[in-house]
Each structure stands twice: as structure tokens, then as C-alpha cells.
Design a protein around this motif. Structure first.
Motif, mmCIF file in Angstrom:
data_model
loop_
_atom_site.group_PDB
_atom_site.id
_atom_site.type_symbol
_atom_site.label_atom_id
_atom_site.label_comp_id
_atom_site.label_asym_id
_atom_site.label_seq_id
_atom_site.Cartn_x
_atom_site.Cartn_y
_atom_site.Cartn_z
ATOM 1 N N TYR A 178 29.627 -63.900 14.607
ATOM 2 C CA TYR A 178 28.602 -64.938 14.502
ATOM 3 C C TYR A 178 27.192 -64.367 14.383
ATOM 4 O O TYR A 178 26.225 -65.122 14.398
ATOM 5 C CB TYR A 178 28.667 -65.878 15.713
ATOM 6 C CG TYR A 178 29.848 -66.815 15.682
ATOM 7 C CD1 TYR A 178 29.746 -68.080 15.105
ATOM 8 C CD2 TYR A 178 31.081 -66.437 16.212
ATOM 9 C CE1 TYR A 178 30.829 -68.946 15.074
ATOM 10 C CE2 TYR A 178 32.164 -67.290 16.186
ATOM 11 C CZ TYR A 178 32.038 -68.542 15.614
ATOM 12 O OH TYR A 178 33.110 -69.399 15.569
ATOM 13 N N GLN B 276 18.517 -63.470 13.585
ATOM 14 C CA GLN B 276 19.355 -64.650 13.783
ATOM 15 C C GLN B 276 18.608 -65.930 13.384
ATOM 16 O O GLN B 276 19.182 -66.842 12.773
ATOM 17 C CB GLN B 276 19.789 -64.751 15.242
ATOM 18 C CG GLN B 276 20.656 -63.618 15.729
ATOM 19 C CD GLN B 276 21.043 -63.803 17.187
ATOM 20 O OE1 GLN B 276 21.398 -64.900 17.617
ATOM 21 N NE2 GLN B 276 20.974 -62.722 17.962
ATOM 22 N N GLN C 126 19.648 -68.550 10.445
ATOM 23 C CA GLN C 126 19.899 -69.977 10.701
ATOM 24 C C GLN C 126 19.062 -70.853 9.786
ATOM 25 O O GLN C 126 19.553 -71.852 9.244
ATOM 26 C CB GLN C 126 19.601 -70.324 12.160
ATOM 27 C CG GLN C 126 19.724 -71.823 12.446
ATOM 28 C CD GLN C 126 19.742 -72.125 13.909
ATOM 29 O OE1 GLN C 126 20.606 -71.659 14.634
ATOM 30 N NE2 GLN C 126 18.774 -72.923 14.356
ATOM 31 N N ARG D 65 20.712 -70.991 6.425
ATOM 32 C CA ARG D 65 21.869 -71.891 6.382
ATOM 33 C C ARG D 65 21.435 -73.351 6.355
ATOM 34 O O ARG D 65 21.976 -74.164 5.599
ATOM 35 C CB ARG D 65 22.776 -71.633 7.588
ATOM 36 C CG ARG D 65 23.522 -70.313 7.538
ATOM 37 C CD ARG D 65 24.617 -70.282 8.596
ATOM 38 N NE ARG D 65 24.061 -70.432 9.942
ATOM 39 C CZ ARG D 65 23.685 -69.412 10.702
ATOM 40 N NH1 ARG D 65 23.777 -68.168 10.237
ATOM 41 N NH2 ARG D 65 23.206 -69.613 11.916
ATOM 42 N N ASP E 293 23.891 -76.431 5.391
ATOM 43 C CA ASP E 293 25.023 -75.982 6.202
ATOM 44 C C ASP E 293 24.623 -76.028 7.678
ATOM 45 O O ASP E 293 23.816 -75.219 8.143
ATOM 46 C CB ASP E 293 25.416 -74.558 5.809
ATOM 47 C CG ASP E 293 26.606 -74.038 6.609
ATOM 48 O OD1 ASP E 293 27.243 -74.851 7.302
ATOM 49 O OD2 ASP E 293 26.885 -72.821 6.534
ATOM 50 N N GLY F 226 26.754 -75.603 10.101
ATOM 51 C CA GLY F 226 27.621 -74.711 10.851
ATOM 52 C C GLY F 226 28.814 -75.419 11.463
ATOM 53 O O GLY F 226 29.096 -76.584 11.196
ATOM 54 N N THR F 227 29.516 -74.678 12.330
ATOM 55 C CA THR F 227 30.715 -75.164 13.003
ATOM 56 C C THR F 227 30.462 -75.233 14.504
ATOM 57 O O THR F 227 29.903 -74.294 15.090
ATOM 58 C CB THR F 227 31.911 -74.233 12.722
ATOM 59 O OG1 THR F 227 32.128 -74.175 11.309
ATOM 60 C CG2 THR F 227 33.168 -74.750 13.397
ATOM 61 N N TYR G 104 30.798 -74.776 18.271
ATOM 62 C CA TYR G 104 31.474 -73.780 19.084
ATOM 63 C C TYR G 104 32.571 -74.421 19.942
ATOM 64 O O TYR G 104 33.667 -73.883 20.073
ATOM 65 C CB TYR G 104 30.489 -73.074 20.020
ATOM 66 C CG TYR G 104 29.445 -72.227 19.332
ATOM 67 C CD1 TYR G 104 29.581 -71.843 18.008
ATOM 68 C CD2 TYR G 104 28.323 -71.787 20.029
ATOM 69 C CE1 TYR G 104 28.630 -71.051 17.388
ATOM 70 C CE2 TYR G 104 27.359 -70.994 19.421
ATOM 71 C CZ TYR G 104 27.509 -70.646 18.104
ATOM 72 O OH TYR G 104 26.564 -69.867 17.495
ATOM 73 N N ASP H 150 33.428 -79.027 11.805
ATOM 74 C CA ASP H 150 32.186 -78.985 11.047
ATOM 75 C C ASP H 150 31.164 -79.920 11.672
ATOM 76 O O ASP H 150 31.445 -81.112 11.907
ATOM 77 C CB ASP H 150 32.459 -79.390 9.592
ATOM 78 C CG ASP H 150 31.207 -79.332 8.748
ATOM 79 O OD1 ASP H 150 30.696 -78.231 8.489
ATOM 80 O OD2 ASP H 150 30.729 -80.414 8.349
ATOM 81 N N PRO I 218 25.022 -74.697 17.283
ATOM 82 C CA PRO I 218 25.030 -75.455 16.023
ATOM 83 C C PRO I 218 25.023 -76.969 16.235
ATOM 84 O O PRO I 218 24.353 -77.700 15.500
ATOM 85 C CB PRO I 218 26.326 -74.989 15.346
ATOM 86 C CG PRO I 218 26.619 -73.665 15.946
ATOM 87 C CD PRO I 218 26.164 -73.757 17.355
#
Length: 316
Positions: free
Chosen positions: A66, A75, A79, A82, A87, A89-90, A92, A97, A282
Motif C-alpha cells: 500500500y 504518500q 493519494q 489517485r 479512484d 481506493g479500496t 481497508y 471499492d 480510503p
């Protein structure tokens, strides 16, 4: 529409879009750094929390997967990249999604907030009408009620409503049931504090409008109290309230965190609370961005409504 108006409308639209992008960037930045101030290791959150007893090798593998082993600024830039592509993200904790999850939860929270805003405006207009037409006693009583309503905490009001209408009277369900009856208590809980603020602003504006020359002229032409209120005073008195509607909607979204938890109602509020507890970065970021975007849209709609009601706004 004349060319000059098209240019003004274009400038207004571009300004709104740039403002929305700035708000979303600021929210994403604040959430990114704030969530990392919460004690705990994000890698442990990904593997199920401290109770998962994950090995050091598993934690290190997750950090590499990650990008959590990278410097914080790297990081952050990753982010933002993205998010710029849409996006989110997924999650945790839920392993799904984030965008799809928010699409499932968003309608319930937005619908709850919009219904509460309509109810808040209805209460505010009703109390302002009573204060305007009822004389000094009605004005003093309504003023006191508005101050009390605006200061009531959501959790206390929700508990009181459940105690009275569910436990004692048995009229309404204490939790969300997916039916219109299950919406009543959450909507009223959200609406009453906001109605207190809107009522104060509307009542003061009504009293100011009632002393203006156009109101005196309407009375001289034989306009009755109700006609004067509906056809003349309300339009002018609603302008400050319309300007506050964006703030009110934001307040309703933040209040939904408490209300959805108390009434066990699915939505962004409960999702955000669980995500913060689990350090689900996320999901926290996605909920915050969607809430900020909804707030920006409602503020823009409130601005358009204010321009529609006040001709001076269209000419400005």
C-alpha cells in the motif's frame, strides 16, 4: 440573455468550479494528515486491527503493497494523483471499492438531510409568521424557543424523542425501519436545531421588512396581515435564510453522524464513524470528499435561489 449576462454567468460558473476544486483539495489534505495523527498503525488496520496479531513479516508486506513504507509526502502526492483520476481506493476494513460503497450509502444520508432542511424551513417560517402576526408576546416566546432549539445537542434531543414518542407513547419506531414512520424521529432530530437558527434570522428580517416603506404602502392599500406576510414580507425576509441554507445543509450532514448512529440508520454518518474508529483511510477520505462536494453543490443552488428571489443579485 444578453452577451454581458452570458459573460457574468460564465465567470460565476468558473469561479464556482475553481472554488469546488479548492475545497475538495483542502478536505483531502486535511483528512490525509489528520487521520495519521490518530494513534495506531494503518498496516494493522488493513490486517484487521491490533487484535489480528499479525506477524512482523505480514505488516511489512502490507506496508510495501500500500506504499505505507514511503515518506509521508510521497504518500500524500500518490493519494492526490489517485483522487484526481476518480479512484477513491479500496476500503481497508470492508475490502470493497469505496466509490461503490458510497453510492450505496449516499442516497440515504442526502435524502435525510434534504428532508430535515425542508422541515427546518417549515418550522422557521411558521414561527416567524406567528411572531410577526401575534404581537409582542408571540415574538418573545418564539425568540426564546428559537434560542433553546438552536442550542439543543442532537444526541440529547434524539434520546428525548425516543423516550416520549417510542417508549412512552409507542407512536413511532425507535430505530430506522426503512418505512416513512422510521424517518420521522431522525428528520425531526436533525431539523429542530437548524430551525432555531433559520427562525432567528427570518424573524429579525421580517420585523425589519415590516417597518419598510413598501410594507407601509401595502397596508395603506388595504393589504391584510396574511397577504402582507405572504406576498411582500416573506420574499425579502427569506434572503438571509437562503444565504444560510448551504451552511444549514453542511450542519445537517455533520449531525447525521450522531443521528444515524442513535437511530441505527445506514448512511454516510455511521460509515464515517466506523471508518475513523478502524483507521480506514480510503473510506474516511471518500466520505469526507463526497460530503464536501454535496455541500458545495447545495451552496451553489442556494446562491441561485437567492438570485432568483432578489433581482438585485441577478443584476450584480
Amino acid at each position: 440573455m444578453r452577451p454581458g449576462r452570458w459573460r457574468r454567468a460564465g465567470r460565476w460558473l468558473v469561479g464556482r468550479l475553481l472554488g469546488a476544486l479548492f475545497v475538495l483539495w483542502a478536505v483531502a489534505t486535511l483528512i490525509f494528515f489528520a487521520i495519521r495523527l490518530v494513534p495506531g498503525d494503518p498496516a494493522e488496520a488493513i490486517l484487521g486491527g491490533p487484535g489480528s496479531q499479525a506477524s512482523a513479516e505480514a505488516l511489512e508486506s502490507v506496508r510495501r503493497q500500500y506504499g505505507l513504507d514511503q515518506p509521508l509526502f510521497v504518500q500524500y502526492l500518490a493519494q492526490l494523483g489517485r483522487l484526481a483520476t476518480g479512484d477513491l481506493g479500496t476500503s481497508y476494513s470492508l475490502r470493497t471499492d469505496v466509490g461503490r460503497l458510497l453510492l450505496d450509502q449516499l442516497p440515504g444520508t442526502i435524502g435525510l438531510a434534504l428532508l430535515a432542511l425542508v422541515v427546518a424551513w417549515s418550522i422557521a417560517i411558521a414561527t416567524a409568521w406567528w411572531a410577526t402576526l401575534g404581537g409582542r408576546i408571540a415574538s418573545a416566546v418564539s425568540s426564546g424557543l428559537e434560542v433553546v432549539a438552536s442550542a439543543v445537542p442532537h444526541f440529547w434531543l434524539a434520546s428525548l424523542l425516543i423516550l416520549v414518542f417510542s417508549t412512552r407513547l409507542g407512536l413511532l419506531p425507535p430505530v430506522s425501519t426503512g418505512t416513512p414512520a422510521g424517518l420521522v424521529l431522525p428528520v425531526v432530530t436533525l431539523a429542530i436545531p437548524v430551525a432555531g437558527f433559520l427562525g432567528q434570522v427570518t424573524r429579525d428580517s421580517l420585523l425589519d421588512a415590516a417597518a419598510t416603506p413598501f410594507a407601509l404602502s401595502a397596508r395603506a392599500r388595504g393589504e391584510g396581515p396574511s397577504g402582507l406576510f405572504v406576498r411582500h414580507l416573506l420574499r425579502h425576509a427569506a434572503l438571509p435564510g437562503l444565504a444560510l441554507s448551504g451552511w444549514a445543509f453542511g450542519s445537517l450532514l455533520s449531525g447525521a453522524v450522531v443521528v444515524e448512529s442513535v437511530f441505527a440508520r445506514p448512511g454516510l454518518g455511521r460509515t464515517l464513524l466506523g471508518a475513523v474508529t478502524l483507521r480506514d483511510i480510503p473510506l474516511v477520505t471518500g466520505v469526507a470528499l463526497v460530503s464536501a462536494l454535496a455541500y458545495v453543490v447545495v451552496v451553489a443552488l442556494g446562491d441561485l435561489a437567492e438570485r432568483a428571489v432578489d433581482p438585485r443579485g441577478r443584476a450584480a
